[in-house]
Design an enzyme around this catalytic site. Structure first.
Site, PDB file in Angstrom:
ATOM      1  N   ASP A  55       0.659  -1.399   0.424  1.00  0.00           N
ATOM      2  CA  ASP A  55      -0.172  -0.407   0.115  1.00  0.00           C
ATOM      3  C   ASP A  55       0.783   1.707  -0.061  1.00  0.00           C
ATOM      4  OD1 ASP A  55       1.034  -0.360   3.108  1.00  0.00           O
ATOM      5  OD2 ASP A  55      -1.036  -0.348   3.552  1.00  0.00           O
ATOM      6  N   SER A  56       2.217   1.146   0.252  1.00  0.00           N
ATOM      7  CA  SER A  56       2.634   1.678  -0.264  1.00  0.00           C
ATOM      8  C   SER A  56       3.049   3.090  -1.257  1.00  0.00           C
ATOM      9  CB  SER A  56       4.494   1.481  -0.249  1.00  0.00           C
ATOM     10  OG  SER A  56       4.433   0.595  -0.850  1.00  0.00           O
ATOM     11  N   LYS A 123      -0.762  -9.520   3.052  1.00  0.00           N
ATOM     12  CA  LYS A 123      -0.079  -9.230   4.609  1.00  0.00           C
ATOM     13  C   LYS A 123      -0.969  -8.060   4.766  1.00  0.00           C
ATOM     14  CE  LYS A 123       3.313  -6.070   3.473  1.00  0.00           C
ATOM     15  NZ  LYS A 123       3.307  -4.658   4.113  1.00  0.00           N
ATOM     16  N   GLU A 193      10.705  -4.039  10.034  1.00  0.00           N
ATOM     17  CA  GLU A 193       9.865  -3.233   9.429  1.00  0.00           C
ATOM     18  C   GLU A 193      11.238  -1.590  10.434  1.00  0.00           C
ATOM     19  OE1 GLU A 193       8.681   0.872   6.484  1.00  0.00           O
ATOM     20  OE2 GLU A 193       7.473  -0.784   7.137  1.00  0.00           O
TER      21      GLU A 193
END
Length: 276
Positions: A55-56, A123, A193
């Site tokens: 979704d970046s 994800k 992350e």
């Protein structure tokens, strides 16, 4: 433009069980984002193991300041486009903001991303009770799940920005506990992350599933970057954990191949790409 993979070198398809075998054998997993068929084909031809439709895309494709405006329809559209450029590379797609608000919505999103768009895995961010319930429900219906812990972009407002997580001992312990909980819920993969190197190593050793780092140090089982970052085309300051692999090279294919080689050799991430 139609992408024809017939001319690409034959590769053995990457599978979900295959990722765990790679961890067991000590082979680094190469993951990179893609949002369309053309870039997906470049990943395919240059040896990337896993393509992530993140979704970046809300930031690097749509121009938003966060991932929050991305909708499920957006994710289905881009995932389907990427799927057309792949044949052997494993395809993972993000559940966008609030698609995981309850089990029913998570199942609907997973069904669309896998059944309609062609993903092999979805994800999901976090380890709250409703997230763990969603992971269990998805896995029970044969939809593989990748967890995402540490700096979870959908929690940007809660964090007060894109800030490194797990620096304090209690916070680091919590990330490890969350990783074990996500694994116990049935996840087959974990993206970690924006955490210190020591915590990245600790999580990787604590779980049996592969851990893919992005700003989590060199000890993870693999690495992922946003393709716009590693090509040096993201506007503004490049994240510390990224590297411009296109610099000094004359083609996108060469940059992707260099990234894959550096991940597999352990050359990337180097100390300057890590947090302590």
């Amino acid at each position: 433009m139609y992408v024809d993979n017939a001319s690409a070198p034959a590769r053995k398809p990457v599978t979900v069980p295959g990722l765990r075998a790679m961890k067991a054998e000590g082979r680094k997993i190469v993951m990179l984002t893609a949002y369309d068929a053309s870039f997906a084909a470049q990943l395919e031809m240059n040896g990337v193991d896993v393509a992530l439709v993140g979704d970046s895309l809300g930031m690097v494709v749509q121009g938003h300041r966060s991932t929050l405006p991305v909708t499920l329809d957006h994710m289905v559209y881009h995932t389907a486009a990427v799927a057309r450029g792949l044949s052997a590379t494993l395809l993972v797609a993000d559940l966008p903001f609030m698609a995981d608000r309850d089990v029913a919505h998570a199942l609907e999103a997973g069904a669309r991303l896998v059944g309609e768009a062609g993903a092999a895995m979805v994800k999901i961010e976090g380890a709250a009770p409703h997230i763990l319930a969603a992971i269990k429900a998805l896995v029970a219906r044969a939809i593989p799940v990748c967890g995402h812990l540490g700096l979870t972009p959908q929690s940007v407002h809660k964090f007060g920005g894109f800030k490194i997580q797990g620096r304090a001992q209690a916070a680091a312990d919590r990330v490890v506990e969350e990783a074990l909980a996500v694994q116990a819920a049935g996840a087959d993969l974990l993206v970690l992350e924006g955490v210190p190197v020591a915590l990245g190593e600790r999580v990787t050793r604590a779980v049996e599933i592969p851990v893919i780092g992005i700003g989590a140090g060199p000890h993870c089982d693999g690495q992922v970057l946003v393709i716009h970052d590693m090509l040096g085309i993201t506007p503004g300051k490049r994240p510390k954990f990224s590297k411009d692999f296109l610099a000094g090279r004359d083609a996108v294919a060469a940059a992707i191949a260099a990234y894959a080689a550096d991940v597999r050799s352990g050359a990337f991430p180097a100390p300057e790409h890590c947090f302590n």
